[in-house]
Design a protein around this motif. Structure first.
Motif, PDB file in Angstrom:
ATOM      1  N   LEU A   1      -6.893  35.009  48.051  1.00 48.34           N
ATOM      2  CA  LEU A   1      -7.727  35.324  49.660  1.00 48.34           C
ATOM      3  C   LEU A   1      -9.400  35.683  49.199  1.00 48.34           C
ATOM      4  CD1 LEU A   1      -5.975  36.370  52.346  1.00 48.34           C
ATOM      5  CD2 LEU A   1      -6.672  34.048  51.961  1.00 48.34           C
ATOM      6  N   VAL A   2      -9.172  36.912  47.488  1.00 49.34           N
ATOM      7  CA  VAL A   2     -10.159  37.095  47.669  1.00 49.34           C
ATOM      8  C   VAL A   2     -11.008  36.433  46.225  1.00 49.34           C
ATOM      9  CG1 VAL A   2     -10.971  39.242  45.146  1.00 49.34           C
ATOM     10  CG2 VAL A   2      -9.106  39.706  47.223  1.00 49.34           C
ATOM     11  N   HIS A   3     -10.485  35.788  45.752  1.00 49.07           N
ATOM     12  CA  HIS A   3     -10.703  34.534  45.244  1.00 49.07           C
ATOM     13  C   HIS A   3     -11.899  33.805  45.648  1.00 49.07           C
ATOM     14  CE1 HIS A   3     -11.606  31.130  42.418  1.00 49.07           C
ATOM     15  NE2 HIS A   3     -10.300  29.782  43.297  1.00 49.07           N
ATOM     16  N   THR A   4     -11.811  33.489  47.238  1.00 45.12           N
ATOM     17  CA  THR A   4     -11.491  32.258  48.234  1.00 45.12           C
ATOM     18  C   THR A   4     -13.151  32.953  48.912  1.00 45.12           C
ATOM     19  OG1 THR A   4     -10.041  31.542  48.877  1.00 45.12           O
ATOM     20  CG2 THR A   4     -11.355  30.887  49.829  1.00 45.12           C
ATOM     21  N   GLN A   5     -12.951  34.246  49.148  1.00 45.69           N
ATOM     22  CA  GLN A   5     -13.669  34.937  49.495  1.00 45.69           C
ATOM     23  C   GLN A   5     -15.113  35.218  48.870  1.00 45.69           C
ATOM     24  OE1 GLN A   5     -14.132  36.173  52.921  1.00 45.69           O
ATOM     25  NE2 GLN A   5     -12.829  34.581  53.116  1.00 45.69           N
ATOM     26  N   SER A   6     -14.495  35.034  47.157  1.00 44.03           N
ATOM     27  CA  SER A   6     -16.187  35.013  46.448  1.00 44.03           C
ATOM     28  C   SER A   6     -17.030  34.226  46.679  1.00 44.03           C
ATOM     29  CB  SER A   6     -15.623  35.757  45.272  1.00 44.03           C
ATOM     30  OG  SER A   6     -14.463  34.626  44.135  1.00 44.03           O
ATOM     31  N   LEU A   7     -15.769  32.744  46.448  1.00 44.53           N
ATOM     32  CA  LEU A   7     -16.276  31.259  46.884  1.00 44.53           C
ATOM     33  C   LEU A   7     -17.734  31.305  47.819  1.00 44.53           C
ATOM     34  CD1 LEU A   7     -14.020  29.202  45.082  1.00 44.53           C
ATOM     35  CD2 LEU A   7     -16.504  29.628  44.639  1.00 44.53           C
TER      36      LEU A   7
ATOM     37  N   GLY B   1       1.288  44.731  51.388  1.00 41.69           N
ATOM     38  CA  GLY B   1       2.794  45.196  50.479  1.00 41.69           C
ATOM     39  C   GLY B   1       2.933  44.153  48.993  1.00 41.69           C
ATOM     40  N   GLU B   2       3.337  44.543  48.006  1.00 37.06           N
ATOM     41  CA  GLU B   2       3.589  43.801  46.870  1.00 37.06           C
ATOM     42  C   GLU B   2       3.941  42.309  47.049  1.00 37.06           C
ATOM     43  OE1 GLU B   2       6.044  45.850  43.921  1.00 37.06           O
ATOM     44  OE2 GLU B   2       4.598  48.584  43.810  1.00 37.06           O
ATOM     45  N   GLY B   3       4.838  42.053  47.830  1.00 37.31           N
ATOM     46  CA  GLY B   3       5.078  40.413  47.476  1.00 37.31           C
ATOM     47  C   GLY B   3       3.797  39.696  48.391  1.00 37.31           C
ATOM     48  N   ALA B   4       2.765  40.396  49.106  1.00 34.63           N
ATOM     49  CA  ALA B   4       1.604  38.904  48.859  1.00 34.63           C
ATOM     50  C   ALA B   4       0.272  39.770  47.853  1.00 34.63           C
ATOM     51  CB  ALA B   4       1.387  40.199  50.850  1.00 34.63           C
ATOM     52  N   ALA B   5       1.153  40.113  47.373  1.00 37.55           N
ATOM     53  CA  ALA B   5      -0.389  40.681  45.961  1.00 37.55           C
ATOM     54  C   ALA B   5      -0.338  38.825  45.639  1.00 37.55           C
ATOM     55  CB  ALA B   5       0.181  41.642  45.264  1.00 37.55           C
ATOM     56  N   ALA B   6      -0.128  37.855  45.064  1.00 30.81           N
ATOM     57  CA  ALA B   6      -0.643  36.866  44.811  1.00 30.81           C
ATOM     58  C   ALA B   6      -1.054  36.238  46.063  1.00 30.81           C
ATOM     59  CB  ALA B   6       0.444  35.990  44.333  1.00 30.81           C
TER      60      ALA B   6
ATOM     61  N   ALA C   1      -5.194  25.672  46.209  1.00 33.96           N
ATOM     62  CA  ALA C   1      -4.170  26.048  47.625  1.00 33.96           C
ATOM     63  C   ALA C   1      -3.257  27.309  46.867  1.00 33.96           C
ATOM     64  CB  ALA C   1      -2.968  24.927  46.881  1.00 33.96           C
ATOM     65  N   PRO C   2      -2.878  27.805  48.400  1.00 35.86           N
ATOM     66  CA  PRO C   2      -2.498  29.267  48.479  1.00 35.86           C
ATOM     67  C   PRO C   2      -1.573  29.970  47.854  1.00 35.86           C
ATOM     68  CG  PRO C   2      -2.876  28.112  50.787  1.00 35.86           C
ATOM     69  CD  PRO C   2      -3.338  27.355  49.930  1.00 35.86           C
ATOM     70  N   PRO C   3      -0.664  30.576  47.665  1.00 31.50           N
ATOM     71  CA  PRO C   3       0.534  30.604  46.669  1.00 31.50           C
ATOM     72  C   PRO C   3       1.488  30.999  47.830  1.00 31.50           C
ATOM     73  CG  PRO C   3      -1.078  32.374  46.732  1.00 31.50           C
ATOM     74  CD  PRO C   3      -1.933  32.041  47.519  1.00 31.50           C
ATOM     75  N   GLU C   4       2.506  30.817  47.602  1.00 32.16           N
ATOM     76  CA  GLU C   4       3.525  31.335  48.844  1.00 32.16           C
ATOM     77  C   GLU C   4       3.151  32.462  49.606  1.00 32.16           C
ATOM     78  OE1 GLU C   4       6.296  29.199  50.023  1.00 32.16           O
ATOM     79  OE2 GLU C   4       5.430  27.636  49.400  1.00 32.16           O
ATOM     80  N   PRO C   5       3.338  33.110  50.611  1.00 31.41           N
ATOM     81  CA  PRO C   5       3.277  34.452  51.166  1.00 31.41           C
ATOM     82  C   PRO C   5       5.068  35.428  50.785  1.00 31.41           C
ATOM     83  CG  PRO C   5       4.202  32.672  53.077  1.00 31.41           C
ATOM     84  CD  PRO C   5       3.869  31.951  51.863  1.00 31.41           C
ATOM     85  N   GLY C   6       4.033  36.381  51.304  1.00 32.77           N
ATOM     86  CA  GLY C   6       4.932  37.695  51.362  1.00 32.77           C
ATOM     87  C   GLY C   6       5.727  37.584  51.842  1.00 32.77           C
TER      88      GLY C   6
ATOM     89  N   ARG D   1      -5.157  40.300  65.165  1.00 31.79           N
ATOM     90  CA  ARG D   1      -6.039  40.836  66.158  1.00 31.79           C
ATOM     91  C   ARG D   1      -5.472  41.954  66.281  1.00 31.79           C
ATOM     92  NH1 ARG D   1      -4.366  36.891  70.606  1.00 31.79           N
ATOM     93  NH2 ARG D   1      -3.171  36.195  68.952  1.00 31.79           N
ATOM     94  N   SER D   2      -4.389  42.418  65.596  1.00 34.72           N
ATOM     95  CA  SER D   2      -4.178  43.665  65.241  1.00 34.72           C
ATOM     96  C   SER D   2      -3.498  44.075  63.789  1.00 34.72           C
ATOM     97  CB  SER D   2      -2.455  43.604  66.135  1.00 34.72           C
ATOM     98  OG  SER D   2      -1.518  42.784  65.648  1.00 34.72           O
ATOM     99  N   ALA D   3      -2.885  44.788  63.555  1.00 35.31           N
ATOM    100  CA  ALA D   3      -2.545  45.591  62.221  1.00 35.31           C
ATOM    101  C   ALA D   3      -1.280  44.250  61.836  1.00 35.31           C
ATOM    102  CB  ALA D   3      -1.852  47.114  61.611  1.00 35.31           C
ATOM    103  N   ASP D   4      -0.422  44.313  63.097  1.00 34.88           N
ATOM    104  CA  ASP D   4       0.887  43.720  62.764  1.00 34.88           C
ATOM    105  C   ASP D   4       0.220  42.720  61.943  1.00 34.88           C
ATOM    106  OD1 ASP D   4       2.589  45.830  63.604  1.00 34.88           O
ATOM    107  OD2 ASP D   4       3.390  45.342  65.369  1.00 34.88           O
ATOM    108  N   GLU D   5      -0.285  41.661  62.230  1.00 36.50           N
ATOM    109  CA  GLU D   5      -0.536  40.393  62.373  1.00 36.50           C
ATOM    110  C   GLU D   5      -1.538  40.194  60.713  1.00 36.50           C
ATOM    111  OE1 GLU D   5      -3.432  38.467  65.492  1.00 36.50           O
ATOM    112  OE2 GLU D   5      -2.043  38.446  67.139  1.00 36.50           O
ATOM    113  N   LEU D   6      -1.295  41.068  59.978  1.00 36.84           N
ATOM    114  CA  LEU D   6      -1.829  41.238  59.408  1.00 36.84           C
ATOM    115  C   LEU D   6      -0.542  41.623  58.323  1.00 36.84           C
ATOM    116  CD1 LEU D   6      -5.295  42.927  59.154  1.00 36.84           C
ATOM    117  CD2 LEU D   6      -5.365  40.917  58.378  1.00 36.84           C
ATOM    118  N   ALA D   7      -0.020  41.721  58.559  1.00 37.38           N
ATOM    119  CA  ALA D   7       1.841  41.825  58.023  1.00 37.38           C
ATOM    120  C   ALA D   7       2.078  41.212  56.434  1.00 37.38           C
ATOM    121  CB  ALA D   7       2.889  41.908  58.733  1.00 37.38           C
TER     122      ALA D   7
END
Length: 236
Positions: free
Chosen positions: A71-77, A61-66, A27-32, A51-57
């Motif tokens: 997502l990196v873990h998900t991509q590895s699988l 940032g540090e608050g979205a590190a978890a 399960a994903p952690p809480e978003p930033g 579709r834009s940088a805004d949609e990747l906000a």
């Protein structure tokens, strides 16, 4: 045992693997602090259809590190996930083709499913580079966003195509109830494209894909038990 039956059994094994992967993803952690784009509740979908940088906000940032680490873990699988869900489809279409070698539609669907595996891998490579840039604190490059959009829709378009082909094949074999989930999935993917990757529509599309994927093992079991109704004598 006929080779076609072995392919059906491989399709069922692929279905089991497909069901296991969401458990492995976790399960994903809480978003930033920043929310996902309107309508999205699933981080990986919000990332794929950005579709834009805004949609990747929401992954910046540090608050979205978890969340980025998740997502990196998900991509590895996810390197192996296409072998499960698209491999399942490929084995099913292979079995249909072996049972009736002249059935070109089954062979075409097999080719589409195999290409979908490569398309998913290509999308994963772009997502991996994008996440690396975001983790370094860089702004997402427009070139990477364009590549992500292209690879994402190639993957989903191929899934939609083999869903439609599956539906036609089941209709031809007079398995018309089994044709419904594939037709619905193909239509949902088309509507998501038409909507411009709208978040709410994309989430509905992803949910409708679940019954379609579950149709493969069900259909494979029916063929193995001799419950199909082919219009021509079977072979292979």
């Amino acid at each position: 045992m006929r080779i076609s039956n072995l392919a059906f059994i491989a399709a069922i094994a692929g279905a089991i693997a497909t069901l296991v992967f969401p458990i492995l993803f976790g399960a994903p952690p809480e978003p930033g602090a920043a929310p996902m784009a309107d309508g999205f509740v699933t981080p990986i979908l919000a990332l794929e259809f950005a579709r834009s940088a805004d949609e990747l906000a929401f992954v910046q940032g540090e608050g979205a590190a978890a969340l980025r680490a998740f997502l990196v873990h998900t991509q590895s699988l996810d390197r192996f996930f296409p072998l499960a869900y698209a491999g399942m489809a490929a084995m099913f279409f292979l079995a249909l083709g072996l049972r009736r070698p002249g059935r070109w539609l089954a062979w075409a669907a097999l080719a589409v499913a195999l290409v979908a595996i490569g398309a998913d891998w290509a999308e994963n490579r772009v997502i991996g580079r994008l996440l690396a840039e975001l983790s370094a604190g860089d702004e997402p490059r427009a070139r990477l966003l364009a590549a992500l959009h292209g690879h994402t829709w190639i993957k989903w378009g191929l899934i939609g195509l083999y869903a439609a082909l599956f539906s036609v094949l089941m209709w031809q074999d007079k398995r018309r109830l089994l044709a419904i989930p594939g037709a619905v999935a193909a239509l949902a993917i088309a509507v998501t494209w038409i909507s411009g990757s709208n978040g709410q529509v994309a989430e509905i599309m992803a949910a409708l894909l679940i019954p379609f994927m579950l149709t493969f093992p069900l259909a494979a079991l029916m063929y193995l038990r001799g419950k199909s109704a082919p219009s021509k004598p079977s072979a292979g």
